[in-house]
Design a protein around this motif. Sequence first.
Motif, PDB file in Angstrom:
ATOM      1  N   ILE A 279      18.011  -6.827  -5.967  1.00  0.00           N
ATOM      2  CA  ILE A 279      16.678  -6.252  -5.794  1.00  0.00           C
ATOM      3  C   ILE A 279      15.732  -7.251  -5.149  1.00  0.00           C
ATOM      4  CG2 ILE A 279      14.698  -5.248  -7.007  1.00  0.00           C
ATOM      5  CD1 ILE A 279      16.670  -4.413  -9.225  1.00  0.00           C
ATOM      6  N   VAL A 280      15.741  -8.488  -5.628  1.00  0.00           N
ATOM      7  CA  VAL A 280      14.734  -9.472  -5.234  1.00  0.00           C
ATOM      8  C   VAL A 280      14.855  -9.874  -3.768  1.00  0.00           C
ATOM      9  CG1 VAL A 280      13.902 -11.829  -5.635  1.00  0.00           C
ATOM     10  CG2 VAL A 280      14.447 -10.345  -7.577  1.00  0.00           C
ATOM     11  N   VAL A 281      16.060 -10.111  -3.277  1.00  0.00           N
ATOM     12  CA  VAL A 281      16.213 -10.604  -1.900  1.00  0.00           C
ATOM     13  C   VAL A 281      15.646  -9.618  -0.875  1.00  0.00           C
ATOM     14  CG1 VAL A 281      17.867 -11.270  -0.118  1.00  0.00           C
ATOM     15  CG2 VAL A 281      18.126 -12.156  -2.441  1.00  0.00           C
ATOM     16  N   PRO A 282      16.058  -8.346  -0.886  1.00  0.00           N
ATOM     17  CA  PRO A 282      15.485  -7.439   0.121  1.00  0.00           C
ATOM     18  C   PRO A 282      14.004  -7.150  -0.105  1.00  0.00           C
ATOM     19  CG  PRO A 282      16.931  -6.240  -1.380  1.00  0.00           C
ATOM     20  CD  PRO A 282      17.126  -7.694  -1.663  1.00  0.00           C
ATOM     21  N   ALA A 283      13.585  -6.992  -1.355  1.00  0.00           N
ATOM     22  CA  ALA A 283      12.188  -6.643  -1.626  1.00  0.00           C
ATOM     23  C   ALA A 283      11.240  -7.765  -1.233  1.00  0.00           C
ATOM     24  CB  ALA A 283      12.016  -6.292  -3.102  1.00  0.00           C
ATOM     25  N   MET A 284      11.565  -9.004  -1.588  1.00  0.00           N
ATOM     26  CA  MET A 284      10.687 -10.122  -1.264  1.00  0.00           C
ATOM     27  C   MET A 284      10.712 -10.451   0.225  1.00  0.00           C
ATOM     28  SD  MET A 284       8.775 -11.272  -3.617  1.00  0.00           S
ATOM     29  CE  MET A 284       8.525 -11.416  -5.389  1.00  0.00           C
ATOM     30  N   SER A 285      11.818 -10.176   0.899  1.00  0.00           N
ATOM     31  CA  SER A 285      11.857 -10.383   2.349  1.00  0.00           C
ATOM     32  C   SER A 285      10.873  -9.449   3.049  1.00  0.00           C
ATOM     33  CB  SER A 285      13.280 -10.153   2.872  1.00  0.00           C
ATOM     34  OG  SER A 285      14.187 -11.082   2.309  1.00  0.00           O
ATOM     35  N   VAL A 286      10.838  -8.202   2.611  1.00  0.00           N
ATOM     36  CA  VAL A 286       9.874  -7.248   3.162  1.00  0.00           C
ATOM     37  C   VAL A 286       8.449  -7.689   2.845  1.00  0.00           C
ATOM     38  CG1 VAL A 286       9.020  -4.875   2.975  1.00  0.00           C
ATOM     39  CG2 VAL A 286      11.481  -5.306   3.121  1.00  0.00           C
ATOM     40  N   ALA A 287       8.216  -8.147   1.609  1.00  0.00           N
ATOM     41  CA  ALA A 287       6.873  -8.571   1.204  1.00  0.00           C
ATOM     42  C   ALA A 287       6.371  -9.723   2.071  1.00  0.00           C
ATOM     43  CB  ALA A 287       6.868  -8.972  -0.265  1.00  0.00           C
ATOM     44  N   ALA A 288       7.243 -10.669   2.402  1.00  0.00           N
ATOM     45  CA  ALA A 288       6.830 -11.818   3.214  1.00  0.00           C
ATOM     46  C   ALA A 288       6.337 -11.374   4.590  1.00  0.00           C
ATOM     47  CB  ALA A 288       7.997 -12.796   3.362  1.00  0.00           C
ATOM     48  N   VAL A 289       7.036 -10.452   5.200  1.00  0.00           N
ATOM     49  CA  VAL A 289       6.633  -9.954   6.519  1.00  0.00           C
ATOM     50  C   VAL A 289       5.286  -9.239   6.428  1.00  0.00           C
ATOM     51  CG1 VAL A 289       7.232  -8.371   8.389  1.00  0.00           C
ATOM     52  CG2 VAL A 289       9.015  -9.767   7.315  1.00  0.00           C
ATOM     53  N   LEU A 290       5.103  -8.436   5.404  1.00  0.00           N
ATOM     54  CA  LEU A 290       3.862  -7.678   5.253  1.00  0.00           C
ATOM     55  C   LEU A 290       2.666  -8.590   4.971  1.00  0.00           C
ATOM     56  CD1 LEU A 290       5.217  -4.692   3.131  1.00  0.00           C
ATOM     57  CD2 LEU A 290       4.526  -4.645   5.534  1.00  0.00           C
ATOM     58  N   ILE A 291       2.864  -9.654   4.191  1.00  0.00           N
ATOM     59  CA  ILE A 291       1.778 -10.593   3.924  1.00  0.00           C
ATOM     60  C   ILE A 291       1.322 -11.264   5.215  1.00  0.00           C
ATOM     61  CG2 ILE A 291       1.178 -12.762   2.767  1.00  0.00           C
ATOM     62  CD1 ILE A 291       3.054 -11.889   0.486  1.00  0.00           C
ATOM     63  N   ALA A 292       2.275 -11.563   6.096  1.00  0.00           N
ATOM     64  CA  ALA A 292       1.918 -12.179   7.376  1.00  0.00           C
ATOM     65  C   ALA A 292       1.031 -11.259   8.214  1.00  0.00           C
ATOM     66  CB  ALA A 292       3.183 -12.546   8.149  1.00  0.00           C
ATOM     67  N   LEU A 293       1.212  -9.953   8.056  1.00  0.00           N
ATOM     68  CA  LEU A 293       0.433  -8.985   8.836  1.00  0.00           C
ATOM     69  C   LEU A 293      -0.924  -8.674   8.213  1.00  0.00           C
ATOM     70  CD1 LEU A 293       3.252  -6.369   9.641  1.00  0.00           C
ATOM     71  CD2 LEU A 293       2.358  -8.157  11.150  1.00  0.00           C
ATOM     72  N   LEU A 294      -1.077  -8.918   6.924  1.00  0.00           N
ATOM     73  CA  LEU A 294      -2.247  -8.453   6.180  1.00  0.00           C
ATOM     74  C   LEU A 294      -3.593  -8.889   6.759  1.00  0.00           C
ATOM     75  CD1 LEU A 294      -2.944  -6.782   3.646  1.00  0.00           C
ATOM     76  CD2 LEU A 294      -2.947  -8.921   2.355  1.00  0.00           C
ATOM     77  N   PRO A 295      -3.791 -10.162   7.149  1.00  0.00           N
ATOM     78  CA  PRO A 295      -5.114 -10.578   7.626  1.00  0.00           C
ATOM     79  C   PRO A 295      -5.533  -9.971   8.965  1.00  0.00           C
ATOM     80  CG  PRO A 295      -3.777 -12.474   6.942  1.00  0.00           C
ATOM     81  CD  PRO A 295      -2.874 -11.308   7.045  1.00  0.00           C
ATOM     82  N   PHE A 296      -4.614  -9.317   9.668  1.00  0.00           N
ATOM     83  CA  PHE A 296      -4.936  -8.749  10.977  1.00  0.00           C
ATOM     84  C   PHE A 296      -5.388  -7.290  10.886  1.00  0.00           C
ATOM     85  CE2 PHE A 296      -1.828 -12.137  11.878  1.00  0.00           C
ATOM     86  CZ  PHE A 296      -2.560 -12.884  12.780  1.00  0.00           C
ATOM     87  N   THR A 297      -5.528  -6.779   9.677  1.00  0.00           N
ATOM     88  CA  THR A 297      -5.821  -5.365   9.499  1.00  0.00           C
ATOM     89  C   THR A 297      -7.297  -5.137   9.204  1.00  0.00           C
ATOM     90  OG1 THR A 297      -5.302  -5.535   7.135  1.00  0.00           O
ATOM     91  CG2 THR A 297      -3.505  -4.920   8.610  1.00  0.00           C
ATOM     92  N   GLY A 298      -7.758  -3.906   9.508  1.00  0.00           N
ATOM     93  CA  GLY A 298      -9.077  -3.469   9.087  1.00  0.00           C
ATOM     94  C   GLY A 298      -9.001  -2.880   7.693  1.00  0.00           C
ATOM     95  N   THR A 299     -10.035  -2.151   7.289  1.00  0.00           N
ATOM     96  CA  THR A 299     -10.075  -1.629   5.923  1.00  0.00           C
ATOM     97  C   THR A 299      -8.895  -0.705   5.630  1.00  0.00           C
ATOM     98  OG1 THR A 299     -12.482  -1.756   5.897  1.00  0.00           O
ATOM     99  CG2 THR A 299     -11.445  -0.356   4.252  1.00  0.00           C
ATOM    100  N   VAL A 300      -8.663   0.277   6.490  1.00  0.00           N
ATOM    101  CA  VAL A 300      -7.559   1.221   6.270  1.00  0.00           C
ATOM    102  C   VAL A 300      -6.223   0.504   6.356  1.00  0.00           C
ATOM    103  CG1 VAL A 300      -6.408   3.290   7.134  1.00  0.00           C
ATOM    104  CG2 VAL A 300      -8.911   3.166   7.126  1.00  0.00           C
ATOM    105  N   GLY A 301      -6.054  -0.346   7.347  1.00  0.00           N
ATOM    106  CA  GLY A 301      -4.812  -1.084   7.482  1.00  0.00           C
ATOM    107  C   GLY A 301      -4.553  -1.998   6.298  1.00  0.00           C
TER     108      GLY A 301
END
Length: 430
Positions: A279-301
């Motif tokens: 569970i941890v390996v695939p889930a945390m891999s996805v989380a890492a990619v999403l965290i990298a994208l987070l600061p580039f988003t507006g309110t909805v994003g």
Amino acid sequence: MHRTTRTTAVLLFVAWAVDYLDRQVVNLALPAIGETFGLTHGERGLVLSAFFVAYALTQIPGGLLAGRFGGVRMICLALVLWSLFTGLTALAWSFTALVALRFLFGVAQGLFPAAAIDTLSRRSLPSQRLTANGWIQSSNAVGGLLAAVLGGLLLARWDWRAMFVAVSALGLLVVVAIRRWLPAPLPEEETGPPLKPGKGAAAALLKSPAVLGFAVLFFAYDVVVWGLGSWSASYLTEELGLPMARVGLVAVAPTVLAAVAAVVGGRLSDRFEGRPRRIVVPAMSVAAVLIALLPFTGTVGFVVVATLISGAVGLCYMPCFSVPLRSLPPALTGTASGIVLFGGQLAGIVVPVLFGHMVDAFSYRAAFWSLILGPVLAVAVVLRVPQTSASFLAGLRNAVTSTGTPTAVPTAAPTDKEDDTDASAAPRPS
């Protein structure tokens, strides 16, 4: 699930929801508290970290006290004390007083988690324990949602002091419910390995590399949880200009998905008979990619990406406890979970204050990117911890023998089959 287990899970779900609500409302109130006392972002982080210092330091003693005096007694004591300090927070007259009250609040809440796990373990079968815990831990998201909605409404109508007074009474109602409706424990032969823990059992757990490994795994999990949970409200109001009344509403989707993920993670952990890395390996891999994208988003994003992060990370909650809870008798689950919880709450001490200082020194973008260290650490650690009860208990027996303490674990391996790819059980080169 057994009827006793279901009833216990419902009552503990409510207790955990109130626990999380009382803990999380300070995050919504943080901007207003900062204005009241003229606090910098770093000082606001210290207000949050004061709770986590006390909360972390109380985890292991809380587990030992639950084993000594019983989980139910410690649950009721914790509920009464933390409700008291929640209400007293409204009387804070200075930054120092506020930090002191949050510290005492953390001591009170720190008595609760291991006691709750002890209480459930005595009322559940090992094969159903993670599923039941998954349902209970989904209450964290529900409590966070209630904190966001209720706290937002109270802050919009009154001020932060009135909000703390209003939410403080909920814990006392839960005490009444537990004393009235909690069922008696199941027979000991149904709830775990049929043995009485030896005198050195707690010491063996404290020194076990396997248990400490799961504590580090929970630390990595909480890096993301407390980083986002502690500062998202401030980011949305300060950087994106979202009104405080609407901040609570945008938390609905992330908290609901986190609740669902906790249930799914618990069910999968039971189905996989532990094996947390599945569970941890695939889930945390996805989380890492999403965290990298987070600061580039507006309110909805931001809401969309934060929701996906909450779901991915939420899957990893129960895997942090899966192998110890499946392997140990109920009398030891409180102590083991206290150790794991202690590791996780260290993130609560470190992350909020470091995040605040990074915002002051650099930017919110840099602070969010630093949270990627959580998923990276989680993947590295989960590849090394035992994946099944057999490998976990084998390592624990070795630890008991090497320290000279009385054997406090089963001498026969459990019936679940060992994972052929379990790195912790594989032979090491000499």
